[in-house]
Design a protein around this motif. Structure first.
Motif, PDB file in Angstrom:
ATOM      1  N   GLU A   1      -7.418   1.596 -22.513  1.00  0.00           N
ATOM      2  CA  GLU A   1      -7.878   0.889 -21.322  1.00  0.00           C
ATOM      3  C   GLU A   1      -9.395   0.787 -21.299  1.00  0.00           C
ATOM      4  N   GLY A   2     -10.077   1.856 -21.720  1.00  0.00           N
ATOM      5  CA  GLY A   2     -11.524   1.895 -21.601  1.00  0.00           C
ATOM      6  C   GLY A   2     -12.252   1.029 -22.608  1.00  0.00           C
ATOM      7  N   ALA A   3     -11.630   0.760 -23.717  1.00  0.00           N
ATOM      8  CA  ALA A   3     -12.316  -0.005 -24.765  1.00  0.00           C
ATOM      9  C   ALA A   3     -11.328  -0.987 -25.375  1.00  0.00           C
ATOM     10  N   ARG A   4     -11.077  -2.047 -24.659  1.00  0.00           N
ATOM     11  CA  ARG A   4     -10.152  -3.043 -25.190  1.00  0.00           C
ATOM     12  C   ARG A   4     -10.671  -3.507 -26.545  1.00  0.00           C
ATOM     13  N   GLY A   5      -9.803  -3.474 -27.519  1.00  0.00           N
ATOM     14  CA  GLY A   5     -10.207  -3.825 -28.868  1.00  0.00           C
ATOM     15  C   GLY A   5     -10.244  -2.612 -29.776  1.00  0.00           C
ATOM     16  N   SER A   6     -10.501  -1.416 -29.219  1.00  0.00           N
ATOM     17  CA  SER A   6     -10.434  -0.225 -30.049  1.00  0.00           C
ATOM     18  C   SER A   6      -9.025   0.341 -29.955  1.00  0.00           C
ATOM     19  N   ARG A   7      -8.678   1.232 -30.833  1.00  0.00           N
ATOM     20  CA  ARG A   7      -7.331   1.784 -30.861  1.00  0.00           C
ATOM     21  C   ARG A   7      -7.326   3.230 -30.369  1.00  0.00           C
ATOM     22  N   VAL A   8      -6.253   3.597 -29.696  1.00  0.00           N
ATOM     23  CA  VAL A   8      -6.047   4.982 -29.305  1.00  0.00           C
ATOM     24  C   VAL A   8      -5.703   5.746 -30.576  1.00  0.00           C
ATOM     25  N   ARG A   9      -6.247   6.940 -30.749  1.00  0.00           N
ATOM     26  CA  ARG A   9      -5.934   7.754 -31.929  1.00  0.00           C
ATOM     27  C   ARG A   9      -4.434   8.006 -31.975  1.00  0.00           C
ATOM     28  N   ARG A  10      -3.852   7.765 -33.103  1.00  0.00           N
ATOM     29  CA  ARG A  10      -2.410   7.912 -33.250  1.00  0.00           C
ATOM     30  C   ARG A  10      -2.071   9.334 -33.658  1.00  0.00           C
ATOM     31  N   THR A  11      -1.065   9.890 -32.990  1.00  0.00           N
ATOM     32  CA  THR A  11      -0.584  11.216 -33.352  1.00  0.00           C
ATOM     33  C   THR A  11       0.666  11.117 -34.204  1.00  0.00           C
ATOM     34  N   GLY A  12       1.157   9.951 -34.397  1.00  0.00           N
ATOM     35  CA  GLY A  12       2.358   9.720 -35.187  1.00  0.00           C
ATOM     36  C   GLY A  12       2.818   8.304 -34.933  1.00  0.00           C
ATOM     37  N   ARG A  13       3.660   7.789 -35.781  1.00  0.00           N
ATOM     38  CA  ARG A  13       4.167   6.435 -35.624  1.00  0.00           C
ATOM     39  C   ARG A  13       5.679   6.475 -35.698  1.00  0.00           C
TER      40      ARG A  13
ATOM     41  N   SER B   1       0.848  -1.187   0.000  1.00  0.00           N
ATOM     42  CA  SER B   1       0.000   0.000   0.000  1.00  0.00           C
ATOM     43  C   SER B   1       0.882   1.233   0.000  1.00  0.00           C
ATOM     44  N   GLY B   2       0.231   2.364  -0.123  1.00  0.00           N
ATOM     45  CA  GLY B   2       0.964   3.622  -0.132  1.00  0.00           C
ATOM     46  C   GLY B   2       1.106   4.161  -1.536  1.00  0.00           C
ATOM     47  N   PRO B   3       1.649   5.350  -1.634  1.00  0.00           N
ATOM     48  CA  PRO B   3       1.733   5.973  -2.959  1.00  0.00           C
ATOM     49  C   PRO B   3       2.707   5.233  -3.881  1.00  0.00           C
ATOM     50  N   CYS B   4       2.385   5.234  -5.141  1.00  0.00           N
ATOM     51  CA  CYS B   4       3.229   4.630  -6.165  1.00  0.00           C
ATOM     52  C   CYS B   4       3.439   5.679  -7.252  1.00  0.00           C
ATOM     53  N   HIS B   5       4.650   5.816  -7.705  1.00  0.00           N
ATOM     54  CA  HIS B   5       4.993   6.783  -8.743  1.00  0.00           C
ATOM     55  C   HIS B   5       5.600   6.031  -9.916  1.00  0.00           C
TER      56      HIS B   5
ATOM     57  N   ALA C   1       3.582   2.133 -17.379  1.00  0.00           N
ATOM     58  CA  ALA C   1       3.486   3.007 -16.203  1.00  0.00           C
ATOM     59  C   ALA C   1       2.116   3.680 -16.146  1.00  0.00           C
ATOM     60  N   HIS C   2       1.633   4.139 -17.286  1.00  0.00           N
ATOM     61  CA  HIS C   2       0.305   4.764 -17.326  1.00  0.00           C
ATOM     62  C   HIS C   2      -0.779   3.740 -16.989  1.00  0.00           C
ATOM     63  N   MET C   3      -0.658   2.535 -17.527  1.00  0.00           N
ATOM     64  CA  MET C   3      -1.650   1.492 -17.245  1.00  0.00           C
ATOM     65  C   MET C   3      -1.651   1.133 -15.757  1.00  0.00           C
TER      66      MET C   3
ATOM     67  N   LEU D   1       1.617  11.046 -10.644  1.00  0.00           N
ATOM     68  CA  LEU D   1       1.643  11.243 -12.088  1.00  0.00           C
ATOM     69  C   LEU D   1       2.666  10.287 -12.697  1.00  0.00           C
ATOM     70  N   PRO D   2       2.268   9.447 -13.641  1.00  0.00           N
ATOM     71  CA  PRO D   2       3.244   8.525 -14.225  1.00  0.00           C
ATOM     72  C   PRO D   2       4.250   9.283 -15.092  1.00  0.00           C
ATOM     73  N   ALA D   3       5.520   8.924 -14.944  1.00  0.00           N
ATOM     74  CA  ALA D   3       6.569   9.500 -15.786  1.00  0.00           C
ATOM     75  C   ALA D   3       6.649   8.659 -17.053  1.00  0.00           C
ATOM     76  N   VAL D   4       6.279   9.257 -18.163  1.00  0.00           N
ATOM     77  CA  VAL D   4       6.214   8.560 -19.443  1.00  0.00           C
ATOM     78  C   VAL D   4       7.281   9.160 -20.347  1.00  0.00           C
ATOM     79  N   LEU D   5       8.299   8.379 -20.659  1.00  0.00           N
ATOM     80  CA  LEU D   5       9.441   8.848 -21.423  1.00  0.00           C
ATOM     81  C   LEU D   5       9.479   8.202 -22.799  1.00  0.00           C
ATOM     82  N   ASP D   6       9.545   9.020 -23.846  1.00  0.00           N
ATOM     83  CA  ASP D   6       9.723   8.535 -25.215  1.00  0.00           C
ATOM     84  C   ASP D   6       8.691   7.462 -25.584  1.00  0.00           C
ATOM     85  N   THR D   7       7.416   7.807 -25.431  1.00  0.00           N
ATOM     86  CA  THR D   7       6.350   6.844 -25.641  1.00  0.00           C
ATOM     87  C   THR D   7       5.311   7.402 -26.594  1.00  0.00           C
TER      88      THR D   7
END
Length: 106
Positions: free
Chosen positions: A77-89, A33-37, A48-50, A64-70
């Motif tokens: 997460e909300g709609a398994r099977g659908s895709r997150v809109r891509r801003t670039g590949r 238990s306790g905070p997780c970063h 990390a975001h998941m 706040l999750p530290a998300v580097l180069d992602t």
């Protein structure tokens, strides 16, 4: 943490969702238990975001999750099977980027 199956002969996770669940179980085994970063690089940033999302949904503290180069290139997460809109590949699948103009047409 390292992904299952890299350092030892273990069964590999079948999905990124299973990886997040596995990492969260490992985190909880050390800190129940306790905070997780959570923080991660590349795919680890997505994980990390998941993990932060799962902790918050369970009513636990997650910084706040530290998300580097992602990039957002996994099912949401909300709609398994659908895709997150891509801003670039990124990567060999599409070829090099043109500065300021996005991916080259395929």
């Amino acid at each position: 943490m390292q992904a299952r199956g890299l350092a030892r002969d273990e069964e590999l996770p079948s999905s990124v969702h299973e990886m997040a669940d596995d990492y969260l179980d490992r985190i909880r085994s050390v800190q129940p238990s306790g905070p997780c970063h959570p923080a991660g690089w590349s795919l680890g940033g997505i994980l990390a975001h998941m993990i932060a999302t799962r902790l918050r949904e369970a009513g636990e503290q997650a910084g706040l999750p530290a998300v580097l180069d992602t990039g957002p290139d996994v099912p949401s997460e909300g709609a398994r099977g659908s895709r997150v809109r891509r801003t670039g590949r990124v990567g060999h699948a599409i070829g090099p980027q043109r500065p300021g103009r996005g991916p080259r047409p395929g």
